[in-house]
Design an enzyme around this catalytic site. Structure first.
Site, mmCIF file in Angstrom:
data_model
loop_
_atom_site.group_PDB
_atom_site.id
_atom_site.type_symbol
_atom_site.label_atom_id
_atom_site.label_comp_id
_atom_site.label_asym_id
_atom_site.label_seq_id
_atom_site.Cartn_x
_atom_site.Cartn_y
_atom_site.Cartn_z
ATOM 1 C CG ASP A 169 60.777 -58.549 -4.349
ATOM 2 O OD1 ASP A 169 60.261 -58.753 -5.447
ATOM 3 O OD2 ASP A 169 60.677 -57.481 -3.725
ATOM 4 C CG ASP A 199 63.166 -57.508 0.589
ATOM 5 O OD1 ASP A 199 63.523 -58.302 -0.311
ATOM 6 O OD2 ASP A 199 62.038 -56.993 0.612
ATOM 7 C CE1 TYR A 257 56.261 -56.763 -4.895
ATOM 8 C CE2 TYR A 257 57.412 -57.750 -3.038
ATOM 9 C CZ TYR A 257 57.401 -56.891 -4.130
ATOM 10 O OH TYR A 257 58.524 -56.171 -4.441
ATOM 11 C CD GLU A 317 63.894 -52.218 -2.093
ATOM 12 O OE1 GLU A 317 64.099 -53.281 -1.495
ATOM 13 O OE2 GLU A 317 62.970 -51.433 -1.803
#
Length: 502
Positions: free
Chosen positions: A81, A84, A230, A473
């Protein structure tokens, strides 16, 4: 497409003419073709599973090749995603939806830039995973990997030894949002591949999309009650028997099939609004698809969707009189200090598509309480957001890794921040990753070309700190939205070239 436009696009694609450098600040115009290519290349760096022979991000290796084995299913492939090593099906499906939408709306621009085959490959890699995750009419795997364990570990995907825990929705534990989003993604992907000579993939995509829509609609319940990460915070509105993902899926399935069933769903389940478009809230996206039917196909029953979409436009356009999302002093749409560029790129994509649709329909403007915006003004503002991301901002910083000469070097990304298995061919443990590679101030040893990070703060400031995940990120859904927005900016730049040439 007129010949002169195609020629201009081809010139832009090879870096000729006015767009010949990866601009910083106001020094030169952005090289949209270069940025478009890199934004698609990013997805190869996020791949999970066995990598193909034509893999271009060569510091990556095979990973998670046994995903799903614990329950006798094949859940290999798909995308990690963000920074990670977990595969989250809900935002992954949203990314596939946006990539497919970009391929449909801006096919000529992507093709002229020499990127259509790469974009199709990016869509396929995600779509195949979604097909595998839909193992029965009422089963959809929604996550692979223990998010808590993974987030306590700093390992390359190739070394990953945290649990590959499986999560799924079923008839007894439904998730209308996740199933609806997967249905939307596969319907959108179907439209990309439906004209291929080999109909195998397209047939599978459409059949699975239809099945997932029925699962989402017939077994109604919120994904929030069964997901660890999520979750759908925008919620499932059982009281009006509607969810944004079901609207979104119905709109895509109607576009794909012209089946009255999906049109009736849209007509009978109108409502919902949001001033952001994201993996969690699809109302503006559904409104755009329905508005297209209203404006271009004369579906007057869907007029309220246009009103909702116009409200979105008024919420994000500066000085509209109805502005709800502020812009930074440097001009960036700023909805949240947490991964803000996800909202910027989705807004830019949506505004770009709406600008194009308004032009095609002959609609002169969108009226807000304090201003009236023409299609060109809407498209121009969308391009300004692309330009900001590529370096036209107070810091002269490109927020796309590998684009131009000044970009984030210490992104929050495990695979990028630990030396490649080819450079360091031994296992790097979880603790070693956190002690040796996470805290260092050195640039990441592997450049994840094309990755767009979370972005600057509300004052246009950015600190290149690996530990600051909210700003450094990257995520798949930031890039997925940027692909179409960048292609639209390329189209506008070609229009400028063409108007001067003629």
């Amino acid at each position: 497409m007129k010949v002169w436009v195609l020629m201009a696009l081809m010139c832009a694609a090879v870096g000729l003419g006015a767009h010949d450098s990866g601009g910083i600040g106001g020094l030169s115009a952005p090289n949209y073709s270069d940025a478009l290519a890199k934004s698609i290349l990013f997805f190869e760096g996020q791949r999970s599973g066995r990598l193909p022979a034509n893999q271009r991000v060569t510091w990556r290796g095979n990973s998670a090749v046994y995903d799903g084995q614990a329950e006798g299913v094949n859940l290999t492939g798909g995308y990690y995603d963000a920074g990670d090593n977990v595969k989250f099906g809900f935002p992954m499906a949203f990314s596939v939806s946006l990539l497919s939408w970009s391929a449909l709306e801006f096919r000529d621009e992507v093709s002229a830039a020499g990127q259509l085959l790469y974009l199709r490959s990016a869509i396929q890699w995600g779509a195949y995973f979604l097909l595998r995750a839909h193992t029965s009419p009422t089963t959809l795997y929604t996550q692979v990997g223990d998010g808590n364990a993974d987030h306590q570990c700093w390992e390359r995907p190739e070394d990953m030894d945290t649990p590959r825990t499986l999560y799924k929705i079923t008839a007894s534990s439904p998730g209308s949002e996740a199933a609806g989003e997967a249905a939307a993604a596969l319907a959108a992907a179907y439209l990309v591949f439906k004209d291929d000579p080999d109909k195998t993939l397209a047939t599978q995509l459409l059949a699975s999309s239809r099945s997932l829509f029925d699962f989402a609609n017939n077994y109604r319940g919120s994904f929030q009650s069964s997901c660890p990460f999520y979750c759908s915070y925008s919620g499932y509105q059982a009281s009006i028997m509607c969810t944004d993902e079901l609207q979104w899926a119905a709109a895509w399935l109607y576009r794909a099939t012209r089946d009255r069933k999906y049109f009736d769903y849209l007509q009978n389940n109108q409502g919902g609004s949001s001033n952001t478009f994201s993996w969690d809230n699809k109302y503006p996206g559904a409104q755009m698809l329905a508005t297209r039917e209203y404006l271009l196909a004369g579906r007057s029953e869907l007029q309220s969707y246009k009103r909702g979409l116009d409200s979105f436009v008024c919420a994000v356009m500066p000085n509209s009189g109805n502005t709800q999302i502020r812009t930074t002093p440097g001009g960036l749409l700023f909805a949240s200090d947490t991964v803000n560029l996800q909202y910027t790129t989705t807004a830019a994509l949506l505004l770009s598509i709406y600008s194009k649709t308004l032009r095609s329909s002959g609609t002169s403007a969108v009226q807000c309480s304090g201003a009236r915006f023409t299609p060109d003004q809407i498209g121009s503002f969308a391009t300004s957001q692309v330009d900001y991301i590529l370096g036209k901002n107070p810091l002269g910083m490109s927020y796309m890794v590998g684009y131009s000469s000044k970009y984030p070097l210490r992104i929050h990304h495990r695979g990028s921040s630990v030396p490649s298995i080819y450079a360091l061919p031994r296992k790097v443990t979880c603790n070693e990753g956190y002690s040796s590679w996470f805290p260092t101030s050195s640039p990441n040893p592997n450049v994840l070309v094309g990755a767009i990070v979370g972005g600057p703060d509300g004052n246009d400031q950015f600190y290149d700190n690996r530990g600051d995940s909210t700003h450094t990120e990257p995520t798949t859904y930031i890039n997925a939205a940027f692909v179409g927005a960048c292609a639209a900016a390329l189209r506008r730049s070609v229009g400028d070239i063409a108007s001067v040439t003629i």
